[in-house]
Design a protein around this motif. Structure first.
Motif, mmCIF file in Angstrom:
data_model
loop_
_atom_site.group_PDB
_atom_site.id
_atom_site.type_symbol
_atom_site.label_atom_id
_atom_site.label_comp_id
_atom_site.label_asym_id
_atom_site.label_seq_id
_atom_site.Cartn_x
_atom_site.Cartn_y
_atom_site.Cartn_z
ATOM 1 N N ALA A 60 -34.183 24.922 56.155
ATOM 2 C CA ALA A 60 -33.387 26.420 55.847
ATOM 3 C C ALA A 60 -32.734 26.641 57.147
ATOM 4 O O ALA A 60 -31.631 27.221 56.990
ATOM 5 C CB ALA A 60 -34.744 27.449 56.000
ATOM 6 N N ALA A 61 -32.953 26.306 58.372
ATOM 7 C CA ALA A 61 -32.320 26.574 59.600
ATOM 8 C C ALA A 61 -30.758 26.021 59.510
ATOM 9 O O ALA A 61 -29.761 26.827 59.510
ATOM 10 C CB ALA A 61 -32.819 26.014 60.843
ATOM 11 N N MET A 62 -30.711 24.887 59.168
ATOM 12 C CA MET A 62 -29.431 24.342 58.796
ATOM 13 C C MET A 62 -28.734 24.987 57.457
ATOM 14 O O MET A 62 -27.616 25.113 57.575
ATOM 15 C CB MET A 62 -29.408 22.727 58.728
ATOM 16 C CG MET A 62 -28.117 22.130 58.581
ATOM 17 S SD MET A 62 -26.870 22.534 59.888
ATOM 18 C CE MET A 62 -27.761 22.141 61.232
ATOM 19 N N SER A 63 -29.468 25.325 56.501
ATOM 20 C CA SER A 63 -28.823 25.785 55.420
ATOM 21 C C SER A 63 -28.431 27.209 55.626
ATOM 22 O O SER A 63 -27.379 27.577 55.255
ATOM 23 C CB SER A 63 -29.803 25.837 54.107
ATOM 24 O OG SER A 63 -30.442 24.466 54.051
ATOM 25 N N GLU A 89 -31.031 16.435 54.839
ATOM 26 C CA GLU A 89 -30.067 16.512 53.705
ATOM 27 C C GLU A 89 -28.884 17.626 54.023
ATOM 28 O O GLU A 89 -27.750 17.538 53.557
ATOM 29 C CB GLU A 89 -30.933 17.213 52.408
ATOM 30 C CG GLU A 89 -30.039 17.111 51.005
ATOM 31 C CD GLU A 89 -30.704 17.799 49.984
ATOM 32 O OE1 GLU A 89 -31.798 18.312 49.977
ATOM 33 O OE2 GLU A 89 -30.282 17.381 48.731
ATOM 34 N N ALA A 90 -29.245 18.792 54.687
ATOM 35 C CA ALA A 90 -28.466 19.666 54.976
ATOM 36 C C ALA A 90 -27.448 19.460 56.389
ATOM 37 O O ALA A 90 -26.389 19.590 56.269
ATOM 38 C CB ALA A 90 -29.239 21.342 55.446
ATOM 39 N N VAL A 91 -27.860 18.345 56.969
ATOM 40 C CA VAL A 91 -27.095 17.921 58.145
ATOM 41 C C VAL A 91 -25.979 17.248 57.469
ATOM 42 O O VAL A 91 -24.961 17.425 57.881
ATOM 43 C CB VAL A 91 -28.149 17.144 58.904
ATOM 44 C CG1 VAL A 91 -27.199 15.947 59.975
ATOM 45 C CG2 VAL A 91 -28.988 17.601 59.851
ATOM 46 N N TYR A 92 -26.369 16.395 56.569
ATOM 47 C CA TYR A 92 -25.174 15.525 55.826
ATOM 48 C C TYR A 92 -24.330 16.641 55.110
ATOM 49 O O TYR A 92 -22.890 16.299 55.097
ATOM 50 C CB TYR A 92 -25.605 14.632 54.960
ATOM 51 C CG TYR A 92 -25.912 13.175 55.348
ATOM 52 C CD1 TYR A 92 -26.951 13.071 56.295
ATOM 53 C CD2 TYR A 92 -25.129 12.233 55.108
ATOM 54 C CE1 TYR A 92 -27.305 11.773 56.729
ATOM 55 C CE2 TYR A 92 -25.351 10.980 55.583
ATOM 56 C CZ TYR A 92 -26.316 10.854 56.365
ATOM 57 O OH TYR A 92 -26.815 9.415 56.925
ATOM 58 N N ASN A 93 -24.696 17.920 54.638
ATOM 59 C CA ASN A 93 -24.082 18.682 53.713
ATOM 60 C C ASN A 93 -23.131 19.369 54.721
ATOM 61 O O ASN A 93 -22.000 19.576 54.265
ATOM 62 C CB ASN A 93 -25.071 19.596 53.276
ATOM 63 C CG ASN A 93 -24.462 20.485 51.886
ATOM 64 O OD1 ASN A 93 -24.346 21.622 52.135
ATOM 65 N ND2 ASN A 93 -23.992 19.837 50.926
ATOM 66 N N ALA A 94 -23.520 19.846 55.927
ATOM 67 C CA ALA A 94 -22.811 20.743 56.664
ATOM 68 C C ALA A 94 -21.592 19.777 57.280
ATOM 69 O O ALA A 94 -20.412 20.393 57.247
ATOM 70 C CB ALA A 94 -23.573 21.121 57.839
ATOM 71 N N HIS B 104 -21.404 26.108 46.754
ATOM 72 C CA HIS B 104 -22.608 25.234 46.462
ATOM 73 C C HIS B 104 -22.792 24.140 47.739
ATOM 74 O O HIS B 104 -22.099 23.690 47.979
ATOM 75 C CB HIS B 104 -22.079 24.341 45.389
ATOM 76 C CG HIS B 104 -22.973 23.172 44.824
ATOM 77 N ND1 HIS B 104 -22.755 21.769 45.164
ATOM 78 C CD2 HIS B 104 -24.406 22.977 44.869
ATOM 79 C CE1 HIS B 104 -23.614 21.010 45.189
ATOM 80 N NE2 HIS B 104 -24.608 21.773 44.931
ATOM 81 N N SER B 105 -24.080 24.205 47.794
ATOM 82 C CA SER B 105 -24.437 23.526 49.121
ATOM 83 C C SER B 105 -25.453 22.268 48.577
ATOM 84 O O SER B 105 -24.972 20.942 48.399
ATOM 85 C CB SER B 105 -25.126 24.343 50.329
ATOM 86 O OG SER B 105 -25.764 23.390 51.407
ATOM 87 N N ALA B 112 -31.503 30.170 51.501
ATOM 88 C CA ALA B 112 -31.179 29.966 52.402
ATOM 89 C C ALA B 112 -29.630 30.109 52.963
ATOM 90 O O ALA B 112 -29.337 30.827 53.990
ATOM 91 C CB ALA B 112 -31.686 29.069 53.241
ATOM 92 N N VAL B 113 -28.909 29.273 52.045
ATOM 93 C CA VAL B 113 -27.559 29.490 52.372
ATOM 94 C C VAL B 113 -27.000 31.209 52.148
ATOM 95 O O VAL B 113 -26.292 31.684 52.874
ATOM 96 C CB VAL B 113 -26.778 28.603 51.361
ATOM 97 C CG1 VAL B 113 -25.277 28.924 51.504
ATOM 98 C CG2 VAL B 113 -26.929 26.881 51.646
ATOM 99 N N ALA B 114 -27.759 31.437 51.133
ATOM 100 C CA ALA B 114 -27.216 33.025 50.960
ATOM 101 C C ALA B 114 -27.728 33.953 52.070
ATOM 102 O O ALA B 114 -27.240 34.880 52.513
ATOM 103 C CB ALA B 114 -27.886 33.575 49.730
#
Ligand SMILES: Cc1ncc(C[n+]2csc(CCOP(=O)(O)OP(=O)(O)O)c2C)c(N)n1
Ligand code: SF4
Ligand SMILES: [Mg+2]
Lengths: 422, 357
Positions: A60-63, A89-94, B104-105, B112-114
């Motif tokens: 959630a932090a990275m998201s 997963e969010a690290v790659y996404n960022a 879209h993430s 969390a993105v929201a």
């Protein structure tokens, strides 16, 4: 201003001066002091306007950082070890989305077995994620790298990870020269996003991309990393000019001019290595060191130049790829392609094992006399290993390895756990 | 912002008993009561050209919900989307159907993105821009539940909409925590002695949302699009974490005719299998009464995912299994007072109704 301060707090103070707008916090040792200290500043209103968000996980932090950055805010978080893997997963996404998030990684081993102490396994797990990865040698540098990180990230639209050794740096109280707000403001311009979620000019971000363009999108990300190889020294030079001290950049050499053996490493261990080199030089050994401040993008050309006169290269790393050997060593060997230089890997300091001056001096001697094998593990307790190998050979149900070793090393009489269970 | 007082209460709205639909006949009603969708000036937040299947309930629900949110926010919306059918069918590279700012993430992080978007907007002093996040049932009740629960618990200023088609459709119809008992999916095959999804499992997200104490929780179906729009409008008047759970039949995954999407959604409500209600601050404030109660069999027969319950002649193979589903429907009706046109007591919503959706 000179202050006697814990490494984590020095980073927190400096990040605060960078005017972050959204900070996400999730506890994990040895990172936690950083977000705690930033949280206090936000609570007191010192960083306003800035949102501090207690999230439910590192994922959630990275998201949250992704959403904040895409909506035009300067976003920051910090983590370590399991936390980095949980958010991967969010690290790659960022990085894939090209969002200039800055994250401090307080380097810590990755379990199992769970271990809170320092090594670089966490950072290595993220090396292909598309982030710029910088490694601090000292607490001064850990602090100084953050304004540079924000400047790089925002110039390139790439996320930047500032790695600092857990405990060794995060928990060490040292003298650190903290910059003033005015100096940071002069160094770090306000964030102007390249892409932003704006109802007045709506764009879609994060669309599905198929084989027709995926390679090109990735290639452009690579080009920005290559561009970073130019920009990182420029930003470091600008920093040095404004603040009067060197920090950042690609690589740094120590007594390499006439060195026969050059030890390559990253992070705080470079200090110990330099001390060992000074001692070894008194004994007549021609040894030097080269530290990487930038690990991704990989500064291959700078490394080739820095190692141009080395006859032998020893890469000392706090992580390795099981079944292969050194991670950094593999990259260094690639940088030296075409040159007839042996590259040895020494895996050291895993899970917080101290890398002592004595062990390093022994290492330098064996490197100098050519007896160092291609891959070795500094201070490996071969007897403990052998006893476990024997247990495993002796019985199918020999039990969990980590627990067997702990029992073996324990003060009590050595017992065969499987036997004891019967 | 549009004036909230102009939003008509449920009881004031017209009902079209002749056609059995609330969605039809915009031309016949007072302009103030017409749907946003019937207005030429609607945003077309999801415009034509997307790649959803014919009769896709999710495409329909999202279109109504987002256009209503856009209207309520004077066109200032940022939408965050989880991975899933809605995301995939709306953004076939290099095109996009979105006419709103859209991000879209990942599959499991839309809440969390929201939160991050909302935080950035607060910092940037843009309270006029509102944040809507959306996901399928898998992205909501399963993989996204941790981040959703966190967003709820912090009461972040986000309207989260779940488009519930009761399975992971985008990956080819696999079971999720919102898949109802007996439904055939690719991972609950109609094979063996107990075909289809099991009884006694599943997550009731609307009730879990209410348990978080957030300002607004509502359910809706694409059978009553006036109601869906009204709930979006109500949600947009409020601030903090708001949750809207929309039942959206999926012809592909449910094995139904595209033309039956609305009919099936209506039957979900009228059997009692999917209670339609709203709750504010933990108290149920509004329940859509069942006008003509239908047996669950009428709902099951229209869907291939329940075909294993009937033989070639259309006779129930295992009447006792259908009776168990009927019992779930009956319990929902009793708990939510769906057969009485009145708002039930608070207890109705605080008792978890397993398999209610
Ligand atoms: C972490 C992760 N796991 C799995 C997937 C594969 N995946 C993509 S969409 C999807 C199903 C989505 O189901 P749901 O949320 O119900 O939305 P629907 O497609 O049914 O509308 C899955 C399993 C993924 N993209 N990411
Ligand atoms: S599979 Fe179902 S949810 Fe997905 S586009 Fe088709 S009808 Fe819609
Ligand atoms: Mg689904």
């Amino acid at each position: 201003m000179l202050r006697q301060i814990e490494g984590s707090r020095a980073v927190a103070e400096t990040v605060g001066l960078c005017r972050p707008e959204v900070v996400c916090a999730y506890p994990i040792t040895p990172q936690t002091h950083i977000v705690e200290a930033i949280g206090v500043k936000i609570r007191r209103g010192e960083l306003a306007p800035c949102e501090f968000i207690n999230v439910d996980s590192e994922f959630a932090a990275m998201s949250v950082a992704i959403g904040a950055s895409a909506a035009g805010a300067r976003a920051y978080t910090a983590t370590a070890s399991q936390g980095l893997l949980f958010m991967m997963e969010a690290v790659y996404n960022a990085a894939g989305l090209g969002l200039p998030i800055v994250m401090t990684l307080a380097n810590r081993a990755v379990g199992a077995p769970i271990n809170i102490w320092n090594d670089h396994s966490d950072a290595m797990a993220a090396r292909d994620a598309g982030w710029i990865q910088l490694f601090a040698e000292t607490n001064q540098e850990a602090a100084d790298l953050h304004p540079q990180a924000f400047r790089l990230a925002e110039a390139l639209s790439l996320p930047v990870m500032v790695c600092m050794d857990g405990f060794i740096l995060t928990h060490a109280v040292e003298r650190v020269d903290l910059p003033t707000q005015a100096a940071i403001d002069a160094f770090l311009p306000p964030y102007v996003p390249r892409q932003v979620l704006d109802p007045d000019d709506p764009v879609s971000i994060g669309a599905m991309v198929g084989p027709e363009a995926f390679t090109e999108v990735r290639y452009l990300a690579h080009l920005r990393q290559v561009q970073a190889l130019e920009l990182i020294p420029e930003v470091a030079a600008a920093f040095a000019e404004q603040f009067g001290r060197p920090s950042g950049g690609l690589v740094r050499s120590y007594r390499t001019a006439d060195a026969e053996v050059v030890v390559v490493a990253m992070g705080s261990v470079l200090g110990t290595i330099k001390d060992a080199i000074d001692v070894a030089r008194q004994d007549g050994l021609r040894v030097g060191a080269m530290g990487l401040t930038t690990f991704r993008p990989f500064p291959a050309e700078a490394i080739r130049q820095a190692l141009a006169t080395a006859g032998r290269v020893v890469v000392l790393e706090r992580a390795f790829s099981m079944g292969l050997g050194g991670v950094l060593a593999t990259d260094v060997a690639l940088a030296l392609t075409g040159r007839d230089v042996p590259v040895a890997t020494v895996v050291a300091g895993l899970g917080g094992r101290a890398i002592t001056g004595g062990s390093l001096r022994g290492l330098l001697r064996s490197a100098a006399d050519g007896s160092l094998p291609a891959l070795s593990f500094l201070d490996l307790d071969r007897e403990v290993v052998q006893r476990e190998l024997d247990r495993m050979a002796g019985r199918r149900r020999s039990g969990p390895i980590a627990e067997n070793l702990l029992r073996d090393l324990g003060s009590g009489p050595r017992r065969d756990p499987a036997g004891a269970a019967r | 912002m549009s004036e909230p007082d102009r939003v008509p209460a449920r009881s004031e709205r017209l009902k079209f008993y002749q056609v059995g639909s609330f969605a039809a006949g915009n031309r016949l009603v007072d302009p103030a009561l017409r749907t946003v969708q019937s207005d030429e000036g609607r945003t077309n937040s999801i415009t034509s050209g997307h790649r959803a299947c014919q009769g896709c309930g999710e495409a329909l629900g999202a279109r109504y919900a987002l256009d209503a949110a856009m209207r309520a926010a004077d066109g200032r919306i940022v939408a965050v989307n989880a991975t899933g059918c809605l995301e995939v069918f709306s953004t076939p590279f290099p095109e996009t159907s979105w006419r709103v700012a859209w991000l879209h993430s990942l599959f499991g992080n839309a809440p969390a993105v929201a939160t991050g978007v909302a935080a950035a907007l607060r910092v940037r002093g843009r309270p006029d821009i509102r944040v809507v996040a959306q996901a399928g049932d898998g992205g909501t009740v399963d993989i996204g539940f941790g981040t959703l629960s966190g967003m709820f618990e912090r009461n972040d200023d986000v309207l989260f909409i779940c488009y519930d088609n009761e399975a992971y459709m985008n990956t080819g119809v696999q079971r999720s925590g919102a898949t109802p008992p007996l439904a055939r999916t690719a991972t609950t095959e109609a094979a063996g002695p107990e075909p289809g999804n099991r009884f006694g499992q599943g997550k009731n997200l609307p009730l879990l949302a209410i348990a978080h104490g957030i300002p607004y929780v509502a359910t809706a179906t694409v059978a009553d699009l006036h109601d869906l729009e009204a709930k979006v409008r109500r949600a947009m008047v409020l601030h903090g974490a708001r949750y809207l759970h929309v039942l959206v039949p999926c012809p592909l995954g449910w094995g139904s005719e595209p033309r039956d999407t609305i009919r099936i959604a209506r039957l979900a409500g009228e059997t009692g299998l999917f209670p339609v209600f709203a709750a504010e601050d933990g108290v149920v404030t509004e329940v859509t009464p069942i006008r003509q109660r239908q047996p669950v069999e009428a709902y099951l027969r229209l869907q291939g995912r329940y075909r294993h319950l009937f033989d070639a002649q259309g006779r129930a193979r295992r009447p006792e299994l259908i009776a168990r589903l009927q019992a779930i429907a009956d319990r929902n009706i009793a708990r939510f007072g769906l057969d009485r046109a009145r708002v039930p007591t608070e207890t109705a919503a605080t008792v978890p109704a397993r398999g209610a959706s």
